[in-house]
Design a protein around this motif. Structure first.
Motif, PDB file in Angstrom:
ATOM      1  N   GLY A 186     125.131  14.772  41.533  1.00 51.10           N
ATOM      2  CA  GLY A 186     125.082  16.470  40.870  1.00 51.10           C
ATOM      3  C   GLY A 186     124.785  16.622  39.633  1.00 51.10           C
ATOM      4  N   TYR A 215     126.590  16.988  35.976  1.00 45.63           N
ATOM      5  CA  TYR A 215     127.721  16.794  35.156  1.00 45.63           C
ATOM      6  C   TYR A 215     127.636  16.497  33.661  1.00 45.63           C
ATOM      7  N   THR A 230     132.685  14.314  50.685  1.00 41.01           N
ATOM      8  CA  THR A 230     133.514  15.610  50.163  1.00 41.01           C
ATOM      9  C   THR A 230     134.747  15.463  49.240  1.00 41.01           C
ATOM     10  N   GLN A 277     128.385  16.584  44.348  1.00 40.72           N
ATOM     11  CA  GLN A 277     128.246  18.114  44.837  1.00 40.72           C
ATOM     12  C   GLN A 277     127.477  17.911  46.246  1.00 40.72           C
ATOM     13  N   GLN A 278     127.859  19.095  47.014  1.00 37.82           N
ATOM     14  CA  GLN A 278     127.181  19.008  48.259  1.00 37.82           C
ATOM     15  C   GLN A 278     125.824  19.857  48.111  1.00 37.82           C
ATOM     16  N   ALA A 321     125.658  23.426  46.419  1.00 43.24           N
ATOM     17  CA  ALA A 321     125.828  23.171  44.956  1.00 43.24           C
ATOM     18  C   ALA A 321     124.685  22.691  44.116  1.00 43.24           C
ATOM     19  N   LEU A 322     124.052  21.597  44.865  1.00 41.55           N
ATOM     20  CA  LEU A 322     122.980  20.847  44.105  1.00 41.55           C
ATOM     21  C   LEU A 322     121.866  21.818  44.013  1.00 41.55           C
ATOM     22  N   ASN A 355     121.781  24.406  40.966  1.00 38.05           N
ATOM     23  CA  ASN A 355     121.798  23.877  39.593  1.00 38.05           C
ATOM     24  C   ASN A 355     120.273  24.224  39.076  1.00 38.05           C
TER      25      ASN A 355
END
Length: 241
Positions: free
Chosen positions: A114, A116, A202, A208-209, A212-213, A216
């Motif tokens: 993801g 971060y 999860t 991230q799932q 959400a990915l 970004n």
């Protein structure tokens, strides 16, 4: 400038690196090993070698993955380094640089998938090629391992989940455990290749799932990568003059 990419899987695409090559008018060539492309016989005809990521690790054998030969890639990386070419490794590529230089890869404390933040270290803040990242920069991640460290290696950036995000092996050789090349298109490819795995993660702090990915925005990260690459090229040209 002649940039050669080693691409391990169709879903581990060069992404923003290709945008940079195209925007600067440079020449790109490829070893798409998943499609049985050969590696260059040597590093003579390249200026910058970019070794991309993949689901393999440096210990993966040819029997386990017929299109991935870590020893052959390490030989090319060694030739590039010995010839004072610029070399950048991403994720698996960064681990292969470490292996080439005698530093074994290790498992990262956390799996990260993801967007971060990474934090520059004191050495990172003092490094002219990455200081423009700022103290903290949100970047892409998709990994479970991290590169080994040589005696001379400098850690330029860390994250909460991984203590080796950007490593300088020399002024022309860099390992990025993080994925600053991600674009929306590349993320879609990675999601398609990893959906079954993501469902099992999860409960992970730094995963991230898909929804959400896909939300970004990678633009700021990509632009800062371009500046890093421009600075690397400038140093490479100065070293050869």
């Amino acid at each position: 400038m002649r940039i050669h990419f080693i691409v391990h899987e169709s879903f581990e695409a060069p992404g923003a690196y290709e945008d940079w090559v195209r925007n600067r008018g440079y020449e790109a060539s490829y070893s798409r090993v998943y499609a049985d492309d050969a590696l260059p016989a040597n590093a003579d005809d390249l200026d910058l070698l970019v070794v991309l990521g993949g689901p393999q690790d440096p210990a993966t054998t040819v029997e386990q993955c017929v299109h991935f030969n870590a020893a052959d890639e390490c030989r090319l990386i060694a030739q590039a380094i010995d010839a004072n070419k610029a070399v950048v490794g991403i994720c698996l590529g960064s681990q292969l640089i470490g292996e080439t230089l005698g530093a074994r890869f290790e498992h990262s404390p956390e799996k990260e998938i993801g967007k971060y933040p990474i934090n520059l270290t004191a050495e990172g803040k003092a490094n002219s090629k990455v200081a423009h990242f700022g103290d903290v920069l949100e970047v892409g991640h998709w990994h479970n391992d991290m590169p080994g460290l040589t005696a001379d290696a400098k850690i330029l950036a860390v994250s909460e989940g991984c203590p080796r995000q950007i490593v300088e092996y020399s002024n022309l050789v860099y390992g990025f455990q993080c994925h600053m090349e991600l674009t929306r298109e590349v993320v879609d490819l990675l999601i398609a290749a990893s959906e079954a795995e993501l469902v099992t993660l999860t409960d992970r702090r730094f995963v991230q799932q898909p929804e959400a990915l896909r939300r970004n925005d990678w633009e700021e990260m990509n632009q800062k990568l371009f500046i890093f690459l421009d600075k690397l090229v400038d140093e490479y040209k100065a070293a050869g003059s």
